[in-house]
Design a protein around this motif. Sequence first.
Motif, PDB file in Angstrom:
ATOM      1  N   LEU A  17       3.130 -10.228  -7.418  1.00 25.44           N
ATOM      2  CA  LEU A  17       2.612  -8.984  -6.860  1.00 25.44           C
ATOM      3  C   LEU A  17       1.223  -8.667  -7.399  1.00 25.44           C
ATOM      4  O   LEU A  17       0.386  -8.085  -6.691  1.00 25.44           O
ATOM      5  CB  LEU A  17       3.578  -7.835  -7.158  1.00 25.44           C
ATOM      6  CG  LEU A  17       4.834  -7.864  -6.300  1.00 25.44           C
ATOM      7  CD1 LEU A  17       5.776  -6.731  -6.666  1.00 25.44           C
ATOM      8  CD2 LEU A  17       4.453  -7.753  -4.829  1.00 25.44           C
ATOM      9  N   GLY A  18       0.961  -9.045  -8.635  1.00 30.44           N
ATOM     10  CA  GLY A  18      -0.383  -8.859  -9.169  1.00 30.44           C
ATOM     11  C   GLY A  18      -1.398  -9.668  -8.387  1.00 30.44           C
ATOM     12  O   GLY A  18      -2.504  -9.196  -8.095  1.00 30.44           O
ATOM     13  N   LEU A  19      -1.025 -10.875  -8.032  1.00 29.13           N
ATOM     14  CA  LEU A  19      -1.908 -11.682  -7.196  1.00 29.13           C
ATOM     15  C   LEU A  19      -2.149 -11.009  -5.850  1.00 29.13           C
ATOM     16  O   LEU A  19      -3.292 -10.854  -5.403  1.00 29.13           O
ATOM     17  CB  LEU A  19      -1.297 -13.063  -6.969  1.00 29.13           C
ATOM     18  CG  LEU A  19      -2.053 -13.954  -5.987  1.00 29.13           C
ATOM     19  CD1 LEU A  19      -3.389 -14.379  -6.565  1.00 29.13           C
ATOM     20  CD2 LEU A  19      -1.223 -15.154  -5.582  1.00 29.13           C
ATOM     21  N   LEU A  51      -1.827  -7.899  -5.050  1.00 25.67           N
ATOM     22  CA  LEU A  51      -2.567  -6.649  -5.217  1.00 25.67           C
ATOM     23  C   LEU A  51      -4.068  -6.900  -5.332  1.00 25.67           C
ATOM     24  O   LEU A  51      -4.874  -6.306  -4.605  1.00 25.67           O
ATOM     25  CB  LEU A  51      -2.064  -5.913  -6.469  1.00 25.67           C
ATOM     26  CG  LEU A  51      -2.793  -4.631  -6.832  1.00 25.67           C
ATOM     27  CD1 LEU A  51      -2.424  -3.511  -5.879  1.00 25.67           C
ATOM     28  CD2 LEU A  51      -2.488  -4.212  -8.279  1.00 25.67           C
ATOM     29  N   THR A  52      -4.453  -7.778  -6.223  1.00 24.10           N
ATOM     30  CA  THR A  52      -5.893  -7.965  -6.443  1.00 24.10           C
ATOM     31  C   THR A  52      -6.549  -8.769  -5.322  1.00 24.10           C
ATOM     32  O   THR A  52      -7.741  -8.627  -5.078  1.00 24.10           O
ATOM     33  CB  THR A  52      -6.141  -8.686  -7.784  1.00 24.10           C
ATOM     34  OG1 THR A  52      -5.406  -9.908  -7.814  1.00 24.10           O
ATOM     35  CG2 THR A  52      -5.714  -7.817  -8.941  1.00 24.10           C
ATOM     36  N   VAL A  55      -5.216  -6.365  -1.497  1.00 22.06           N
ATOM     37  CA  VAL A  55      -5.325  -4.905  -1.408  1.00 22.06           C
ATOM     38  C   VAL A  55      -6.598  -4.425  -2.097  1.00 22.06           C
ATOM     39  O   VAL A  55      -7.461  -3.820  -1.468  1.00 22.06           O
ATOM     40  CB  VAL A  55      -4.077  -4.235  -2.018  1.00 22.06           C
ATOM     41  CG1 VAL A  55      -4.253  -2.728  -2.084  1.00 22.06           C
ATOM     42  CG2 VAL A  55      -2.846  -4.586  -1.190  1.00 22.06           C
ATOM     43  N   LEU A  56      -6.731  -4.701  -3.380  1.00 18.74           N
ATOM     44  CA  LEU A  56      -7.930  -4.253  -4.088  1.00 18.74           C
ATOM     45  C   LEU A  56      -9.130  -5.136  -3.763  1.00 18.74           C
ATOM     46  O   LEU A  56     -10.277  -4.707  -3.891  1.00 18.74           O
ATOM     47  CB  LEU A  56      -7.687  -4.255  -5.594  1.00 18.74           C
ATOM     48  CG  LEU A  56      -6.540  -3.371  -6.068  1.00 18.74           C
ATOM     49  CD1 LEU A  56      -6.378  -3.479  -7.587  1.00 18.74           C
ATOM     50  CD2 LEU A  56      -6.784  -1.916  -5.681  1.00 18.74           C
ATOM     51  N   ARG A  57      -8.867  -6.373  -3.380  1.00 20.22           N
ATOM     52  CA  ARG A  57      -9.913  -7.313  -2.987  1.00 20.22           C
ATOM     53  C   ARG A  57     -10.954  -7.522  -4.077  1.00 20.22           C
ATOM     54  O   ARG A  57     -12.171  -7.449  -3.810  1.00 20.22           O
ATOM     55  CB  ARG A  57     -10.595  -6.848  -1.699  1.00 20.22           C
ATOM     56  CG  ARG A  57      -9.657  -6.824  -0.519  1.00 20.22           C
ATOM     57  CD  ARG A  57     -10.389  -7.150   0.784  1.00 20.22           C
ATOM     58  NE  ARG A  57      -9.452  -7.630   1.787  1.00 20.22           N
ATOM     59  CZ  ARG A  57      -8.762  -6.834   2.586  1.00 20.22           C
ATOM     60  NH1 ARG A  57      -8.873  -5.522   2.484  1.00 20.22           N
ATOM     61  NH2 ARG A  57      -7.940  -7.348   3.489  1.00 20.22           N
ATOM     62  N   PHE A  58     -10.496  -7.825  -5.294  1.00 21.95           N
ATOM     63  CA  PHE A  58     -11.439  -8.197  -6.354  1.00 21.95           C
ATOM     64  C   PHE A  58     -12.179  -9.454  -5.901  1.00 21.95           C
ATOM     65  O   PHE A  58     -11.547 -10.469  -5.592  1.00 21.95           O
ATOM     66  CB  PHE A  58     -10.675  -8.505  -7.646  1.00 21.95           C
ATOM     67  CG  PHE A  58     -10.273  -7.295  -8.421  1.00 21.95           C
ATOM     68  CD1 PHE A  58     -10.335  -6.025  -7.866  1.00 21.95           C
ATOM     69  CD2 PHE A  58      -9.841  -7.414  -9.733  1.00 21.95           C
ATOM     70  CE1 PHE A  58      -9.965  -4.909  -8.589  1.00 21.95           C
ATOM     71  CE2 PHE A  58      -9.468  -6.300 -10.465  1.00 21.95           C
ATOM     72  CZ  PHE A  58      -9.529  -5.047  -9.902  1.00 21.95           C
ATOM     73  N   PRO A  59     -13.505  -9.410  -5.885  1.00 22.94           N
ATOM     74  CA  PRO A  59     -14.243 -10.566  -5.345  1.00 22.94           C
ATOM     75  C   PRO A  59     -13.853 -11.899  -5.979  1.00 22.94           C
ATOM     76  O   PRO A  59     -13.664 -12.876  -5.242  1.00 22.94           O
ATOM     77  CB  PRO A  59     -15.700 -10.184  -5.611  1.00 22.94           C
ATOM     78  CG  PRO A  59     -15.710  -8.705  -5.626  1.00 22.94           C
ATOM     79  CD  PRO A  59     -14.397  -8.283  -6.208  1.00 22.94           C
ATOM     80  N   PRO A  60     -13.747 -12.004  -7.307  1.00 21.44           N
ATOM     81  CA  PRO A  60     -13.423 -13.341  -7.847  1.00 21.44           C
ATOM     82  C   PRO A  60     -12.025 -13.799  -7.454  1.00 21.44           C
ATOM     83  O   PRO A  60     -11.784 -15.004  -7.327  1.00 21.44           O
ATOM     84  CB  PRO A  60     -13.511 -13.140  -9.368  1.00 21.44           C
ATOM     85  CG  PRO A  60     -14.196 -11.837  -9.573  1.00 21.44           C
ATOM     86  CD  PRO A  60     -13.935 -11.016  -8.373  1.00 21.44           C
ATOM     87  N   THR A  61     -11.117 -12.865  -7.258  1.00 25.67           N
ATOM     88  CA  THR A  61      -9.770 -13.253  -6.850  1.00 25.67           C
ATOM     89  C   THR A  61      -9.763 -13.693  -5.395  1.00 25.67           C
ATOM     90  O   THR A  61      -9.080 -14.656  -5.028  1.00 25.67           O
ATOM     91  CB  THR A  61      -8.805 -12.074  -7.042  1.00 25.67           C
ATOM     92  OG1 THR A  61      -9.047 -11.474  -8.308  1.00 25.67           O
ATOM     93  CG2 THR A  61      -7.369 -12.557  -6.967  1.00 25.67           C
ATOM     94  N   LEU A 100     -11.187 -17.207  -5.025  1.00 22.93           N
ATOM     95  CA  LEU A 100     -10.409 -18.315  -5.586  1.00 22.93           C
ATOM     96  C   LEU A 100      -9.788 -19.147  -4.466  1.00 22.93           C
ATOM     97  O   LEU A 100      -9.045 -18.624  -3.641  1.00 22.93           O
ATOM     98  CB  LEU A 100      -9.312 -17.723  -6.465  1.00 22.93           C
ATOM     99  CG  LEU A 100      -9.027 -18.307  -7.848  1.00 22.93           C
ATOM    100  CD1 LEU A 100     -10.321 -18.543  -8.615  1.00 22.93           C
ATOM    101  CD2 LEU A 100      -8.109 -17.366  -8.607  1.00 22.93           C
ATOM    102  N   ARG A 128       0.837  -1.203   0.000  1.00 18.78           N
ATOM    103  CA  ARG A 128       0.000   0.000   0.000  1.00 18.78           C
ATOM    104  C   ARG A 128       0.869   1.248   0.000  1.00 18.78           C
ATOM    105  O   ARG A 128       0.612   2.205  -0.733  1.00 18.78           O
ATOM    106  CB  ARG A 128      -0.891   0.008   1.254  1.00 18.78           C
ATOM    107  CG  ARG A 128      -2.151  -0.791   1.118  1.00 18.78           C
ATOM    108  CD  ARG A 128      -3.352  -0.028   1.714  1.00 18.78           C
ATOM    109  NE  ARG A 128      -4.601  -0.541   1.163  1.00 18.78           N
ATOM    110  CZ  ARG A 128      -5.263  -1.583   1.644  1.00 18.78           C
ATOM    111  NH1 ARG A 128      -4.797  -2.227   2.688  1.00 18.78           N
ATOM    112  NH2 ARG A 128      -6.384  -1.971   1.092  1.00 18.78           N
TER     113      ARG A 128
END
Lengths: 200, 200
Positions: free
Chosen positions: A161-163, A165-166, A169-175, A178, A115
Motif C-alpha cells: 500500500l505504501g507503494l 500510495l506514493t 496517489v501522491l505521485r512522488f516523482p522518483p517513485t 521508477l 483515496r
Amino acid sequence: MPRTDDSTPHDSTPPAPPRRSDATRAAILDAARERFATDGYERATIRAIARDARIDPSMVMRYYGNKEGLFAAAVTVDLELPDLTALPREEAGRALVTHFLDMWEENDVLTALLRVGATNRAGAERMQGIFRDQVLPVARQVCPDPEQAPARAALAATQLLGLALTRYVLRFPPTVALPRGEVVAWLAPTLQRYLTAPSP
Amino acid sequence: MPRTDDSTPHDSTPPAPPRRSDATRAAILDAARERFATDGYERATIRAIARDARIDPSMVMRYYGNKEGLFAAAVTVDLELPDLTALPREEAGRALVTHFLDMWEENDVLTALLRVGATNRAGAERMQGIFRDQVLPVARQVCPDPEQAPARAALAATQLLGLALTRYVLRFPPTVALPRGEVVAWLAPTLQRYLTAPSP
DNA sequence: TGTGTAGGCCAACAAGTGTTGACGCGCTCG
DNA sequence: CGAGCGCGTCAACACTTGTTGGCCTACACA
C-alpha cells in the motif's frame, strides 16, 4: 426501492433480468469510479458524476438510493490474488508484487478506494475487509506458522500500500519514475522476507 | 490583511511583536490540526474548527485569510530527521524507523497531512516538498552512489508511508496490534537494504 | 481621561450539496 | 389500439459550506 446491484460477476440469487437501463447504470458506475478515484469521496459530487454520465442527478438516487449506496456499488474490489500454493515458495514475493502492479495500473477502483479510505471511515473499513477476506487467506498459504499470518500479511500490506500510495496517489516523482522492473526487483525480496523468513 | 504567521520556530524577518490575540491564534491552529487529522480537508469545516477553538468562524478568516491559508499555517512539518553521518552506516535503517514511529505517535500533524494529501492536490504537493527537502538530503548521506539517492529514498518512503497509512490512518487491526519493537525489527533491515545495499 | 484600534461576535450572502417528488415521453405487452 | 410502466427530466427542498461586512467592546497609549 429499486435493486442496486450491477452487472459484476459475483451476483447471486436470481439470474438478473436484463433491463433497458443497463447502459445508463453502467455509465453511472463508470463515471462514479473515475470521480471517486480522482477526487475522493466528498469532492466527487453526485452532480458531477451525473454530468459525466450525461444523465440527471436524480437517476443516481433512483438506481443507487444515496451516495453511500453509489459508492458501495461502484467500488467493489476483487484482487484476483493468485494461488500461491501452485508456485515454488520462494517466488511468492515476486508474484505478489507483479500482480499488484498489474492490478493498480489497469483499474482505478483501487485508487478510488485508497483515496476514500484515507478520509472516510466507511472506506477504511472496506479496505480492512478486503485485507481480511482476500489478502490474509493468501498469506496463510505461504506463512510457515499460520498463527503469524496476520502479522506477516500486515507487514506485506504496509509495503504494497505504501507503494501504491506514493506511486498512484501522491505521485512522488522518483517513485513514479521508477521502472516497473526495478520496483519488482527491490520489493520482491522484502515481501518474500515478510511472508516466509523466520521472525527476526 | 493581517499577518498569517504563527509561533513556529522557523519565523524570519521581524522578531514578531507579541499580540494580544496570540492565545486565540494558537487555539485555532490546535483545533485545525486536530480536525484536519481526523476528518481530512473537506470535512474539516471552518465552523467546526471555530467551535472547537471557542471562537467565531469569522476570526479564522481574519487571521488566516481563507481555508487554504489556515491549512498552510496549521500544517507545517519538520521531520527533525537525525544526522545519519554521525551513526555507523549499518544502523541507518533502525534509526529511521524508530524516529518515524516517534514522530507519528506524538504529532497529529503528520496524520493530518497524510489524510489531506490523499484527496487534495495541494496536500500531495506539500508532501512531495517534504520528501524533496527533508528526506532526500538524509538519503544522500548514506547512499553509496548519490545519483541513486532519489530512487532509494523513494523506496524507503514507500515502506515508511505504507506503515503510517495502515497503522495510523486505515488502522488495519493486525498492523495496529504489532508491537513497536517488532515493527522496528522487521522494517529496519528493509530500509537498510533500500538505502545501502547494492542494486539488485 | 479621551481616543484609536485591535479583538471579537452577529447576521447575512451566494454558491453548492444530497435528496425528493411531480411530470412527460415512449416502449411493451395485453 | 390502449393501458401500464420503466426511463428520464425539471424544479425545488432544506441544509451546509466558505466568506464578508458591520457593529460593539475593551484595552493601550496619548
